[in-house]
Design a protein around this motif. Sequence first.
Motif, short mmCIF file in Angstrom:
data_model
loop_
_atom_site.label_atom_id
_atom_site.label_comp_id
_atom_site.label_asym_id
_atom_site.label_seq_id
_atom_site.Cartn_x
_atom_site.Cartn_y
_atom_site.Cartn_z
N SER A 14 6.93 6.87 4.46
CA SER A 14 7.24 6.08 5.66
C SER A 14 5.99 5.92 6.53
O SER A 14 5.73 4.83 7.05
N SER A 15 5.19 6.98 6.68
CA SER A 15 3.97 6.87 7.47
C SER A 15 2.94 5.96 6.80
O SER A 15 2.17 5.29 7.49
N ALA A 16 2.93 5.94 5.48
CA ALA A 16 1.93 5.16 4.73
C ALA A 16 2.36 3.72 4.48
O ALA A 16 1.59 2.96 3.90
N ASP A 17 3.54 3.33 4.93
CA ASP A 17 4.07 2.02 4.54
C ASP A 17 3.15 0.87 4.95
O ASP A 17 2.83 -0.01 4.14
N ASP A 18 2.71 0.84 6.21
CA ASP A 18 1.82 -0.24 6.64
C ASP A 18 0.54 -0.25 5.81
O ASP A 18 0.06 -1.31 5.38
N LEU A 19 -0.04 0.92 5.60
CA LEU A 19 -1.25 1.03 4.80
C LEU A 19 -1.04 0.48 3.39
O LEU A 19 -1.85 -0.31 2.89
N THR A 32 10.90 1.13 4.54
CA THR A 32 9.89 1.77 3.70
C THR A 32 10.52 2.49 2.50
O THR A 32 11.73 2.73 2.46
N ALA A 33 9.65 2.87 1.58
CA ALA A 33 10.10 3.69 0.44
C ALA A 33 10.47 5.09 0.89
O ALA A 33 11.06 5.85 0.12
N GLY A 34 10.15 5.45 2.13
CA GLY A 34 10.50 6.76 2.66
C GLY A 34 11.77 6.76 3.48
O GLY A 34 12.05 7.72 4.20
N ALA A 35 12.56 5.69 3.36
CA ALA A 35 13.83 5.63 4.09
C ALA A 35 14.71 6.81 3.71
O ALA A 35 14.76 7.21 2.54
#
Length: 851
Positions: free
Chosen positions: A841-846, A375-378
Amino acid sequence: MSHPRVFLWALTTASVFAAAPDPSLAPGVPETLARERAGAIFSPRYELSFRIPDKRTESIRSSEIVRFELRAPHRVVLDFAQPRDRVASVRAGDKTVEADFAGDHLIIPAFATKAGENTIRIEFVAGEDSLNRNDDFLYTLFVPARAHFAWPCFDQPDLKARYTLTLDVPSSWQVVANGAELERTVSGDTMRVHFAETQPIPTYLFAFAAGKFRVETAERNGRTFRMFHKETDMQKVARNRDAIFDLHARALAWLEEYTGIPYPWGKFDFVLIPSFQFSGMEHPGAILYSSSALLLDESATQNQLLGRATTISHETSHMWFGDLVTMRWFDDVWMKEVMANFMAAKIVNPSFPEINHDLRFLLSHYPSAYGVDRTAGANPIRQSLTNLDEAGTLYGPIIYDKAPVVVRQLEMILGEQKFREGMRAYLKRYSFGNATWIDLVRLLSAHTPENLAAWSHAWVEIRGRPELTTNLHLGPNGNLSSLSLTQRDPLGRDVLWPQRLQVTIGYADHTESLPVSVHGTVTNVSAARGRKRPLYVLPNGNGLGYGMFVLDGGTRRYLTGHIEEIPDALTRGSAWIDLWDSVLEAPLAGGEFLDLAVRALPKESDEQNTQLILSYLTRGFWLLLPPRERTTRAPSIEAMLREGIARARTASQKSAWFNAFRDVALTAEGLAWLDRVWLREQKIDGLTFAETDEINMAWELAVRDVPGWQQILAAQRDRTQNPDRKSEFEFVMPALSADPAVREQAFERFRSIENRRREPWVRESLHYLNHPLREEHALRFLAPSLELLPEIQRTGDIFFPQRWMDATLAGHRSPEAAKVVLDFLARHPELPERLRWTVLSSADDLLRVSR
């Protein structure tokens, strides 16, 4: 009431601090302050006394004596994040001190100190933010730097201290702490208990629990173990107790042999907490566990049994890794977690000889780590930290799941024997002290000619994962003329990650593993040249490497048509993980993946892979399919799952299949069958349901608005016997209501910190408020949930920010929801980077699905 001289002194100096703030006295525990104290304060000791009344509404009046040495007079800054009127008196030596308050700190002026031993006495009212106080029990949880929310202390990991504790509690309570109990006296309704002085430990490991606990005692290998718990189902306790004691004893014996150091903490007690924030917390002599993680139901799956063994081994490993040797600062918190996880994997293996443990390692770590690293939150494994008030944001799958993969690579570089010798030397050199990752790398570098510093920089200091693409070329005879891997940095920084892996090439009747050391941009798999053309190529077929493995088109087509025919379970597991990556990166359509799962699941022979595929099926069902397609596919998926329940040979397998059915059931027929199971009218041969199973069924039926959902919830509340589980059920009930207004009120509760104290209850409520079946209405909860995130980080425990966001966003897939997230990030450029990573990271799937 505060001492008047203290209060006046604070008033006269408040304007000075306002005019010229000292950055070392900022709220939290700034690194500048920690470094100052570490250089000035030596050999600290605490004598603490807490008087805990029977009534939760009454304050906990407390006192402490802090002893330490100074080389010269020096200001002494104690951390205490409570209003100044909670401090009744401060004395240095035999004199009252005009202390000052700034930020979260209580300051003793330098002129009140002296060279040599100093003694500070403080009378105070304890803060309760980190005491987890309930009506009939409490337990401390001070990690990462929350001790100073309760009592004045030097709240940093490298000022290890010895602790002496006295507790005054109701006489009907049980008590446990780090130190051994020395004596207890009862006077009326009050009991006073004195505990022995501890070995040196940091503030975050100091702990005690008190309350209406039951105590189970056992002896293993000449050592006495005590288990404190609040479970009311004594049959459940009886079923689990011996296994729990056995697993602890085996872990201790293994670690003593591996490290060459006897267990260093004397007694061994542990406490099972209802709805505990974590699976476990490694306080020496007084480990805390989540009750549900250790006291398993009869319907426990193989994953739950393995999870319990791993949790026990993890926390026991901490007795050496983290407790005996502690990181200097929380930028290296990952060191203790990775070594505990890495050792736990080694410990658990002999207890489960029937398990494929290479597959277990793969499935335990890779999906979770990839869930952040793609994710972009890595975030990097090791992160700089200027203040311990942000230490909680360091925790997550990267340090718990990516780091063990990295350490396994380190062990491969050194060899198992040299790695073990290096770890023994590390533990011996820094026993009861502190060390950094750099200290360990320097020590291990003496055991290998490889450049560990460069290797560490890529894997430990840099965020993200490599992308590796397979390139194969055929010669005139149809055999392989070359096979290579191309490495790329998806974030465009030209980073190269050196690693060892094994490329698997597969044929109809066998597979071949080809060892490879990846160092540059292109790595040739020289051993592949001249071999017959394979049906598929898996760059990480043996589960040793780490990264985004881009499958060539031929491999992807073969796997979607024949994955169940691959003979090796580890290779199949690795292929499933790569295929899920292919779904999220878009080469593989979500519907095609679900078709594959439905076809392959009945043929999967390894239970670990079965549970992996079931988890992908459940997640994909809600994430990848729009509502209309869910309805269309539901009958065939439910039929396949019910057949799986009937076909499964063990209770563990049946439970895994049933849980998947419960979580995806949508058809009228499927819900009617689930309702009959919940009513205890429908029996499933070989599967016994516990109270927690029936609670989960009731929740899933209610969120689907089945006829009579109100009666289902009321009946389940009434049939729930355990008082702690009943309290949780009642807390979650409003989030399940079919009335939108009631759900909105359920969410509004979370604006109050008091209603967020039981974090597992909050997460369960958020999950149902944002369930995919309630997605349209739940849009209104997204913006306020995001706005609350900084407060959640300040006031919650270490995993709460990420879990808050996961529970909020996991049920959403719409462009409107994605827009809310992106608008929030755009409106808040000041949001700390680590919290931004949490959201992304939490929003990645969304974000992927909405695109």
